[in-house]
Design a protein around this motif. Structure first.
Motif, PDB file in Angstrom:
ATOM      1  N   CYS A  13       0.831  -1.200   0.000  1.00  0.00           N
ATOM      2  CA  CYS A  13       0.000   0.000   0.000  1.00  0.00           C
ATOM      3  C   CYS A  13       0.867   1.252   0.000  1.00  0.00           C
ATOM      4  O   CYS A  13       2.032   1.218   0.407  1.00  0.00           O
ATOM      5  N   GLN A  14       0.250   2.338  -0.424  1.00  0.00           N
ATOM      6  CA  GLN A  14       0.933   3.617  -0.440  1.00  0.00           C
ATOM      7  C   GLN A  14       0.719   4.348   0.870  1.00  0.00           C
ATOM      8  O   GLN A  14      -0.332   4.219   1.535  1.00  0.00           O
ATOM      9  N   ARG A  15       1.683   5.102   1.248  1.00  0.00           N
ATOM     10  CA  ARG A  15       1.611   5.956   2.442  1.00  0.00           C
ATOM     11  C   ARG A  15       0.352   6.811   2.398  1.00  0.00           C
ATOM     12  O   ARG A  15      -0.028   7.319   1.341  1.00  0.00           O
ATOM     13  N   GLY A  16      -0.315   6.939   3.541  1.00  0.00           N
ATOM     14  CA  GLY A  16      -1.497   7.785   3.648  1.00  0.00           C
ATOM     15  C   GLY A  16      -2.805   7.104   3.338  1.00  0.00           C
ATOM     16  O   GLY A  16      -3.870   7.661   3.604  1.00  0.00           O
ATOM     17  N   THR A  17      -2.767   5.911   2.808  1.00  0.00           N
ATOM     18  CA  THR A  17      -4.001   5.179   2.499  1.00  0.00           C
ATOM     19  C   THR A  17      -4.396   4.289   3.672  1.00  0.00           C
ATOM     20  O   THR A  17      -3.698   4.228   4.688  1.00  0.00           O
ATOM     21  N   SER A  18      -5.535   3.616   3.539  1.00  0.00           N
ATOM     22  CA  SER A  18      -6.031   2.721   4.580  1.00  0.00           C
ATOM     23  C   SER A  18      -6.279   1.334   3.996  1.00  0.00           C
ATOM     24  O   SER A  18      -6.588   1.201   2.812  1.00  0.00           O
ATOM     25  N   LEU A  19      -6.162   0.325   4.822  1.00  0.00           N
ATOM     26  CA  LEU A  19      -6.413  -1.057   4.413  1.00  0.00           C
ATOM     27  C   LEU A  19      -7.285  -1.734   5.460  1.00  0.00           C
ATOM     28  O   LEU A  19      -7.017  -1.623   6.661  1.00  0.00           O
ATOM     29  N   THR A  20      -8.310  -2.436   5.006  1.00  0.00           N
ATOM     30  CA  THR A  20      -9.160  -3.201   5.911  1.00  0.00           C
ATOM     31  C   THR A  20      -8.878  -4.676   5.744  1.00  0.00           C
ATOM     32  O   THR A  20      -8.912  -5.199   4.628  1.00  0.00           O
ATOM     33  N   ILE A  21      -8.591  -5.337   6.861  1.00  0.00           N
ATOM     34  CA  ILE A  21      -8.290  -6.762   6.896  1.00  0.00           C
ATOM     35  C   ILE A  21      -9.486  -7.488   7.474  1.00  0.00           C
ATOM     36  O   ILE A  21     -10.034  -7.079   8.506  1.00  0.00           O
ATOM     37  N   GLN A  22      -9.878  -8.570   6.825  1.00  0.00           N
ATOM     38  CA  GLN A  22     -11.021  -9.339   7.288  1.00  0.00           C
ATOM     39  C   GLN A  22     -10.559 -10.644   7.933  1.00  0.00           C
ATOM     40  O   GLN A  22      -9.597 -11.265   7.495  1.00  0.00           O
ATOM     41  N   CYS A  23     -11.287 -11.051   8.961  1.00  0.00           N
ATOM     42  CA  CYS A  23     -11.043 -12.323   9.643  1.00  0.00           C
ATOM     43  C   CYS A  23     -12.354 -13.078   9.756  1.00  0.00           C
ATOM     44  O   CYS A  23     -13.334 -12.550  10.289  1.00  0.00           O
ATOM     45  N   GLN A  24     -12.361 -14.302   9.238  1.00  0.00           N
ATOM     46  CA  GLN A  24     -13.567 -15.140   9.259  1.00  0.00           C
ATOM     47  C   GLN A  24     -13.246 -16.445   9.979  1.00  0.00           C
ATOM     48  O   GLN A  24     -12.244 -17.091   9.672  1.00  0.00           O
ATOM     49  N   VAL A  25     -14.077 -16.822  10.909  1.00  0.00           N
ATOM     50  CA  VAL A  25     -13.913 -18.077  11.652  1.00  0.00           C
ATOM     51  C   VAL A  25     -15.059 -18.996  11.287  1.00  0.00           C
ATOM     52  O   VAL A  25     -16.192 -18.530  11.108  1.00  0.00           O
ATOM     53  N   ASP A  26     -14.774 -20.299  11.219  1.00  0.00           N
ATOM     54  CA  ASP A  26     -15.825 -21.208  10.751  1.00  0.00           C
ATOM     55  C   ASP A  26     -16.740 -21.695  11.860  1.00  0.00           C
ATOM     56  O   ASP A  26     -17.565 -22.586  11.646  1.00  0.00           O
ATOM     57  N   SER A  27     -16.607 -21.130  13.068  1.00  0.00           N
ATOM     58  CA  SER A  27     -17.538 -21.417  14.143  1.00  0.00           C
ATOM     59  C   SER A  27     -17.642 -20.184  15.039  1.00  0.00           C
ATOM     60  O   SER A  27     -16.768 -19.309  14.996  1.00  0.00           O
ATOM     61  N   GLN A  28     -18.700 -20.129  15.809  1.00  0.00           N
ATOM     62  CA  GLN A  28     -18.869 -18.957  16.675  1.00  0.00           C
ATOM     63  C   GLN A  28     -17.853 -18.973  17.806  1.00  0.00           C
ATOM     64  O   GLN A  28     -17.616 -20.013  18.419  1.00  0.00           O
ATOM     65  N   VAL A  29     -17.274 -17.837  18.082  1.00  0.00           N
ATOM     66  CA  VAL A  29     -16.308 -17.695  19.167  1.00  0.00           C
ATOM     67  C   VAL A  29     -16.651 -16.453  19.962  1.00  0.00           C
ATOM     68  O   VAL A  29     -17.133 -15.462  19.415  1.00  0.00           O
ATOM     69  N   THR A  30     -16.365 -16.508  21.242  1.00  0.00           N
ATOM     70  CA  THR A  30     -16.660 -15.356  22.086  1.00  0.00           C
ATOM     71  C   THR A  30     -15.575 -14.301  21.974  1.00  0.00           C
ATOM     72  O   THR A  30     -15.851 -13.117  21.804  1.00  0.00           O
ATOM     73  N   MET A  31     -14.338 -14.735  22.079  1.00  0.00           N
ATOM     74  CA  MET A  31     -13.240 -13.771  22.137  1.00  0.00           C
ATOM     75  C   MET A  31     -12.403 -13.820  20.861  1.00  0.00           C
ATOM     76  O   MET A  31     -11.912 -14.875  20.459  1.00  0.00           O
ATOM     77  N   MET A  32     -12.251 -12.644  20.240  1.00  0.00           N
ATOM     78  CA  MET A  32     -11.401 -12.491  19.072  1.00  0.00           C
ATOM     79  C   MET A  32     -10.413 -11.363  19.343  1.00  0.00           C
ATOM     80  O   MET A  32     -10.753 -10.386  20.033  1.00  0.00           O
ATOM     81  N   PHE A  33      -9.229 -11.503  18.789  1.00  0.00           N
ATOM     82  CA  PHE A  33      -8.155 -10.557  19.046  1.00  0.00           C
ATOM     83  C   PHE A  33      -7.447 -10.202  17.738  1.00  0.00           C
ATOM     84  O   PHE A  33      -7.450 -10.988  16.791  1.00  0.00           O
ATOM     85  N   TRP A  34      -6.813  -9.052  17.748  1.00  0.00           N
ATOM     86  CA  TRP A  34      -5.942  -8.647  16.646  1.00  0.00           C
ATOM     87  C   TRP A  34      -4.549  -8.382  17.200  1.00  0.00           C
ATOM     88  O   TRP A  34      -4.387  -7.668  18.213  1.00  0.00           O
ATOM     89  N   TYR A  35      -3.535  -8.976  16.518  1.00  0.00           N
ATOM     90  CA  TYR A  35      -2.141  -8.822  16.902  1.00  0.00           C
ATOM     91  C   TYR A  35      -1.355  -8.217  15.744  1.00  0.00           C
ATOM     92  O   TYR A  35      -1.721  -8.355  14.577  1.00  0.00           O
TER      93      TYR A  35
END
Lengths: 118, 112
Positions: A13-35
């Motif tokens: 990506c170029q400086r100054g732009t934004s990126l959206t990252i998606q996370c999909q889990v194949d079952s329901q979970v209570t706690m999700m985190f981003w590292y």
């Protein structure tokens, strides 16, 4: 084992732009985190993604820079906003416990998104 | 948060050798995991081991919670064992709740 997928797997990506990252889990979970894992470094927790409410951010990370959504128990997004070269890292989604493995205390990680900012 | 120290930071082994990786932590924990990050970046769970001893094939782990350390044993190492081994711990914090904190890792290279 259960599946955690992330999109995109990598991006440049170029400086100054934004990126959206998606996370999909194949079952329901209570706690999700981003590292974040900067080059050659360990993993640092950015935030806990809470379903139906605002994410809980760790010290040094703010919502304006890393807005997170969690519309349901299987999906979350992390946006890296107004990017600079210092944001070049691997971003990993993680969940605590998975129904498919019948575990509640083990934390699992997605394959990561490798981001390079020019 | 809980501090995690891993040693050694780097390790080079010849195939077939054994090794012990150590993880020290600064406070009581209710979650301790060992991970292997392969050369492609994927983090793979090895053990969930807040206390006691577990074995899985050539790998075993022991956590002595009262003395705040954990050990990961790799026996008869293979080149596919190369990568970075992380210890991560979590305790419940009244302010931030659950958070898994990672050590800096041990980078292992197994040579043929």
């Amino acid at each position: 084992s259960a599946v955690i997928s992330q999109k995109p797997s990598r991006d440049i990506c170029q400086r100054g732009t934004s990126l959206t990252i998606q996370c999909q889990v194949d079952s329901q979970v209570t706690m999700m985190f981003w590292y974040r894992q900067q080059p050659g470094q360990s993993l640092t927790l950015i935030a806990t993604a809470n379903q139906g409410s605002e994410a809980t951010y760790e010290s040094g990370f703010v919502i304006d820079k890393f807005p997170i959504s969690r519309p349901n128990l299987t999906f979350s997004t992390l946006t890296v906003s107004n990017m600079s070269p210092e944001d070049s890292s691997i971003y990993l989604c993680s969940v605590l416990g998975l129904a498919a493995t019948r575990t509640v205390d083990t934390q699992y990680f997605g394959p990561g998104t490798r981001l390079t900012v020019l | 948060g809980i501090q995690v120290e891993q040693s050694p930071p780097d390790l080079i082994l010849q195939e077939g050798a054994n090794s012990t990786l150590r993880c020290n932590f600064s406070d009581s924990v209710n979650n301790l995991q060992w991970f292997h990050q392969n050369p492609w970046g994927q983090l793979i769970n090895l053990f969930y081991i807040p206390s006691g001893t577990k074995q899985n094939g050539r790998l075993s782990a022991t956590t002595v919670a009262t003395e705040r350390y954990s050990l990961l044993y790799i026996s008869s190492s293979q080149t596919t064992d190369s990568g970075v081994y992380f210890c991560a711990v979590a305790g419940w914090d009244s302010n931030s709740g659950y958070a898994l904190n990672f050590g800096k890792g041990t980078s292992l290279l197994v040579t043929p």
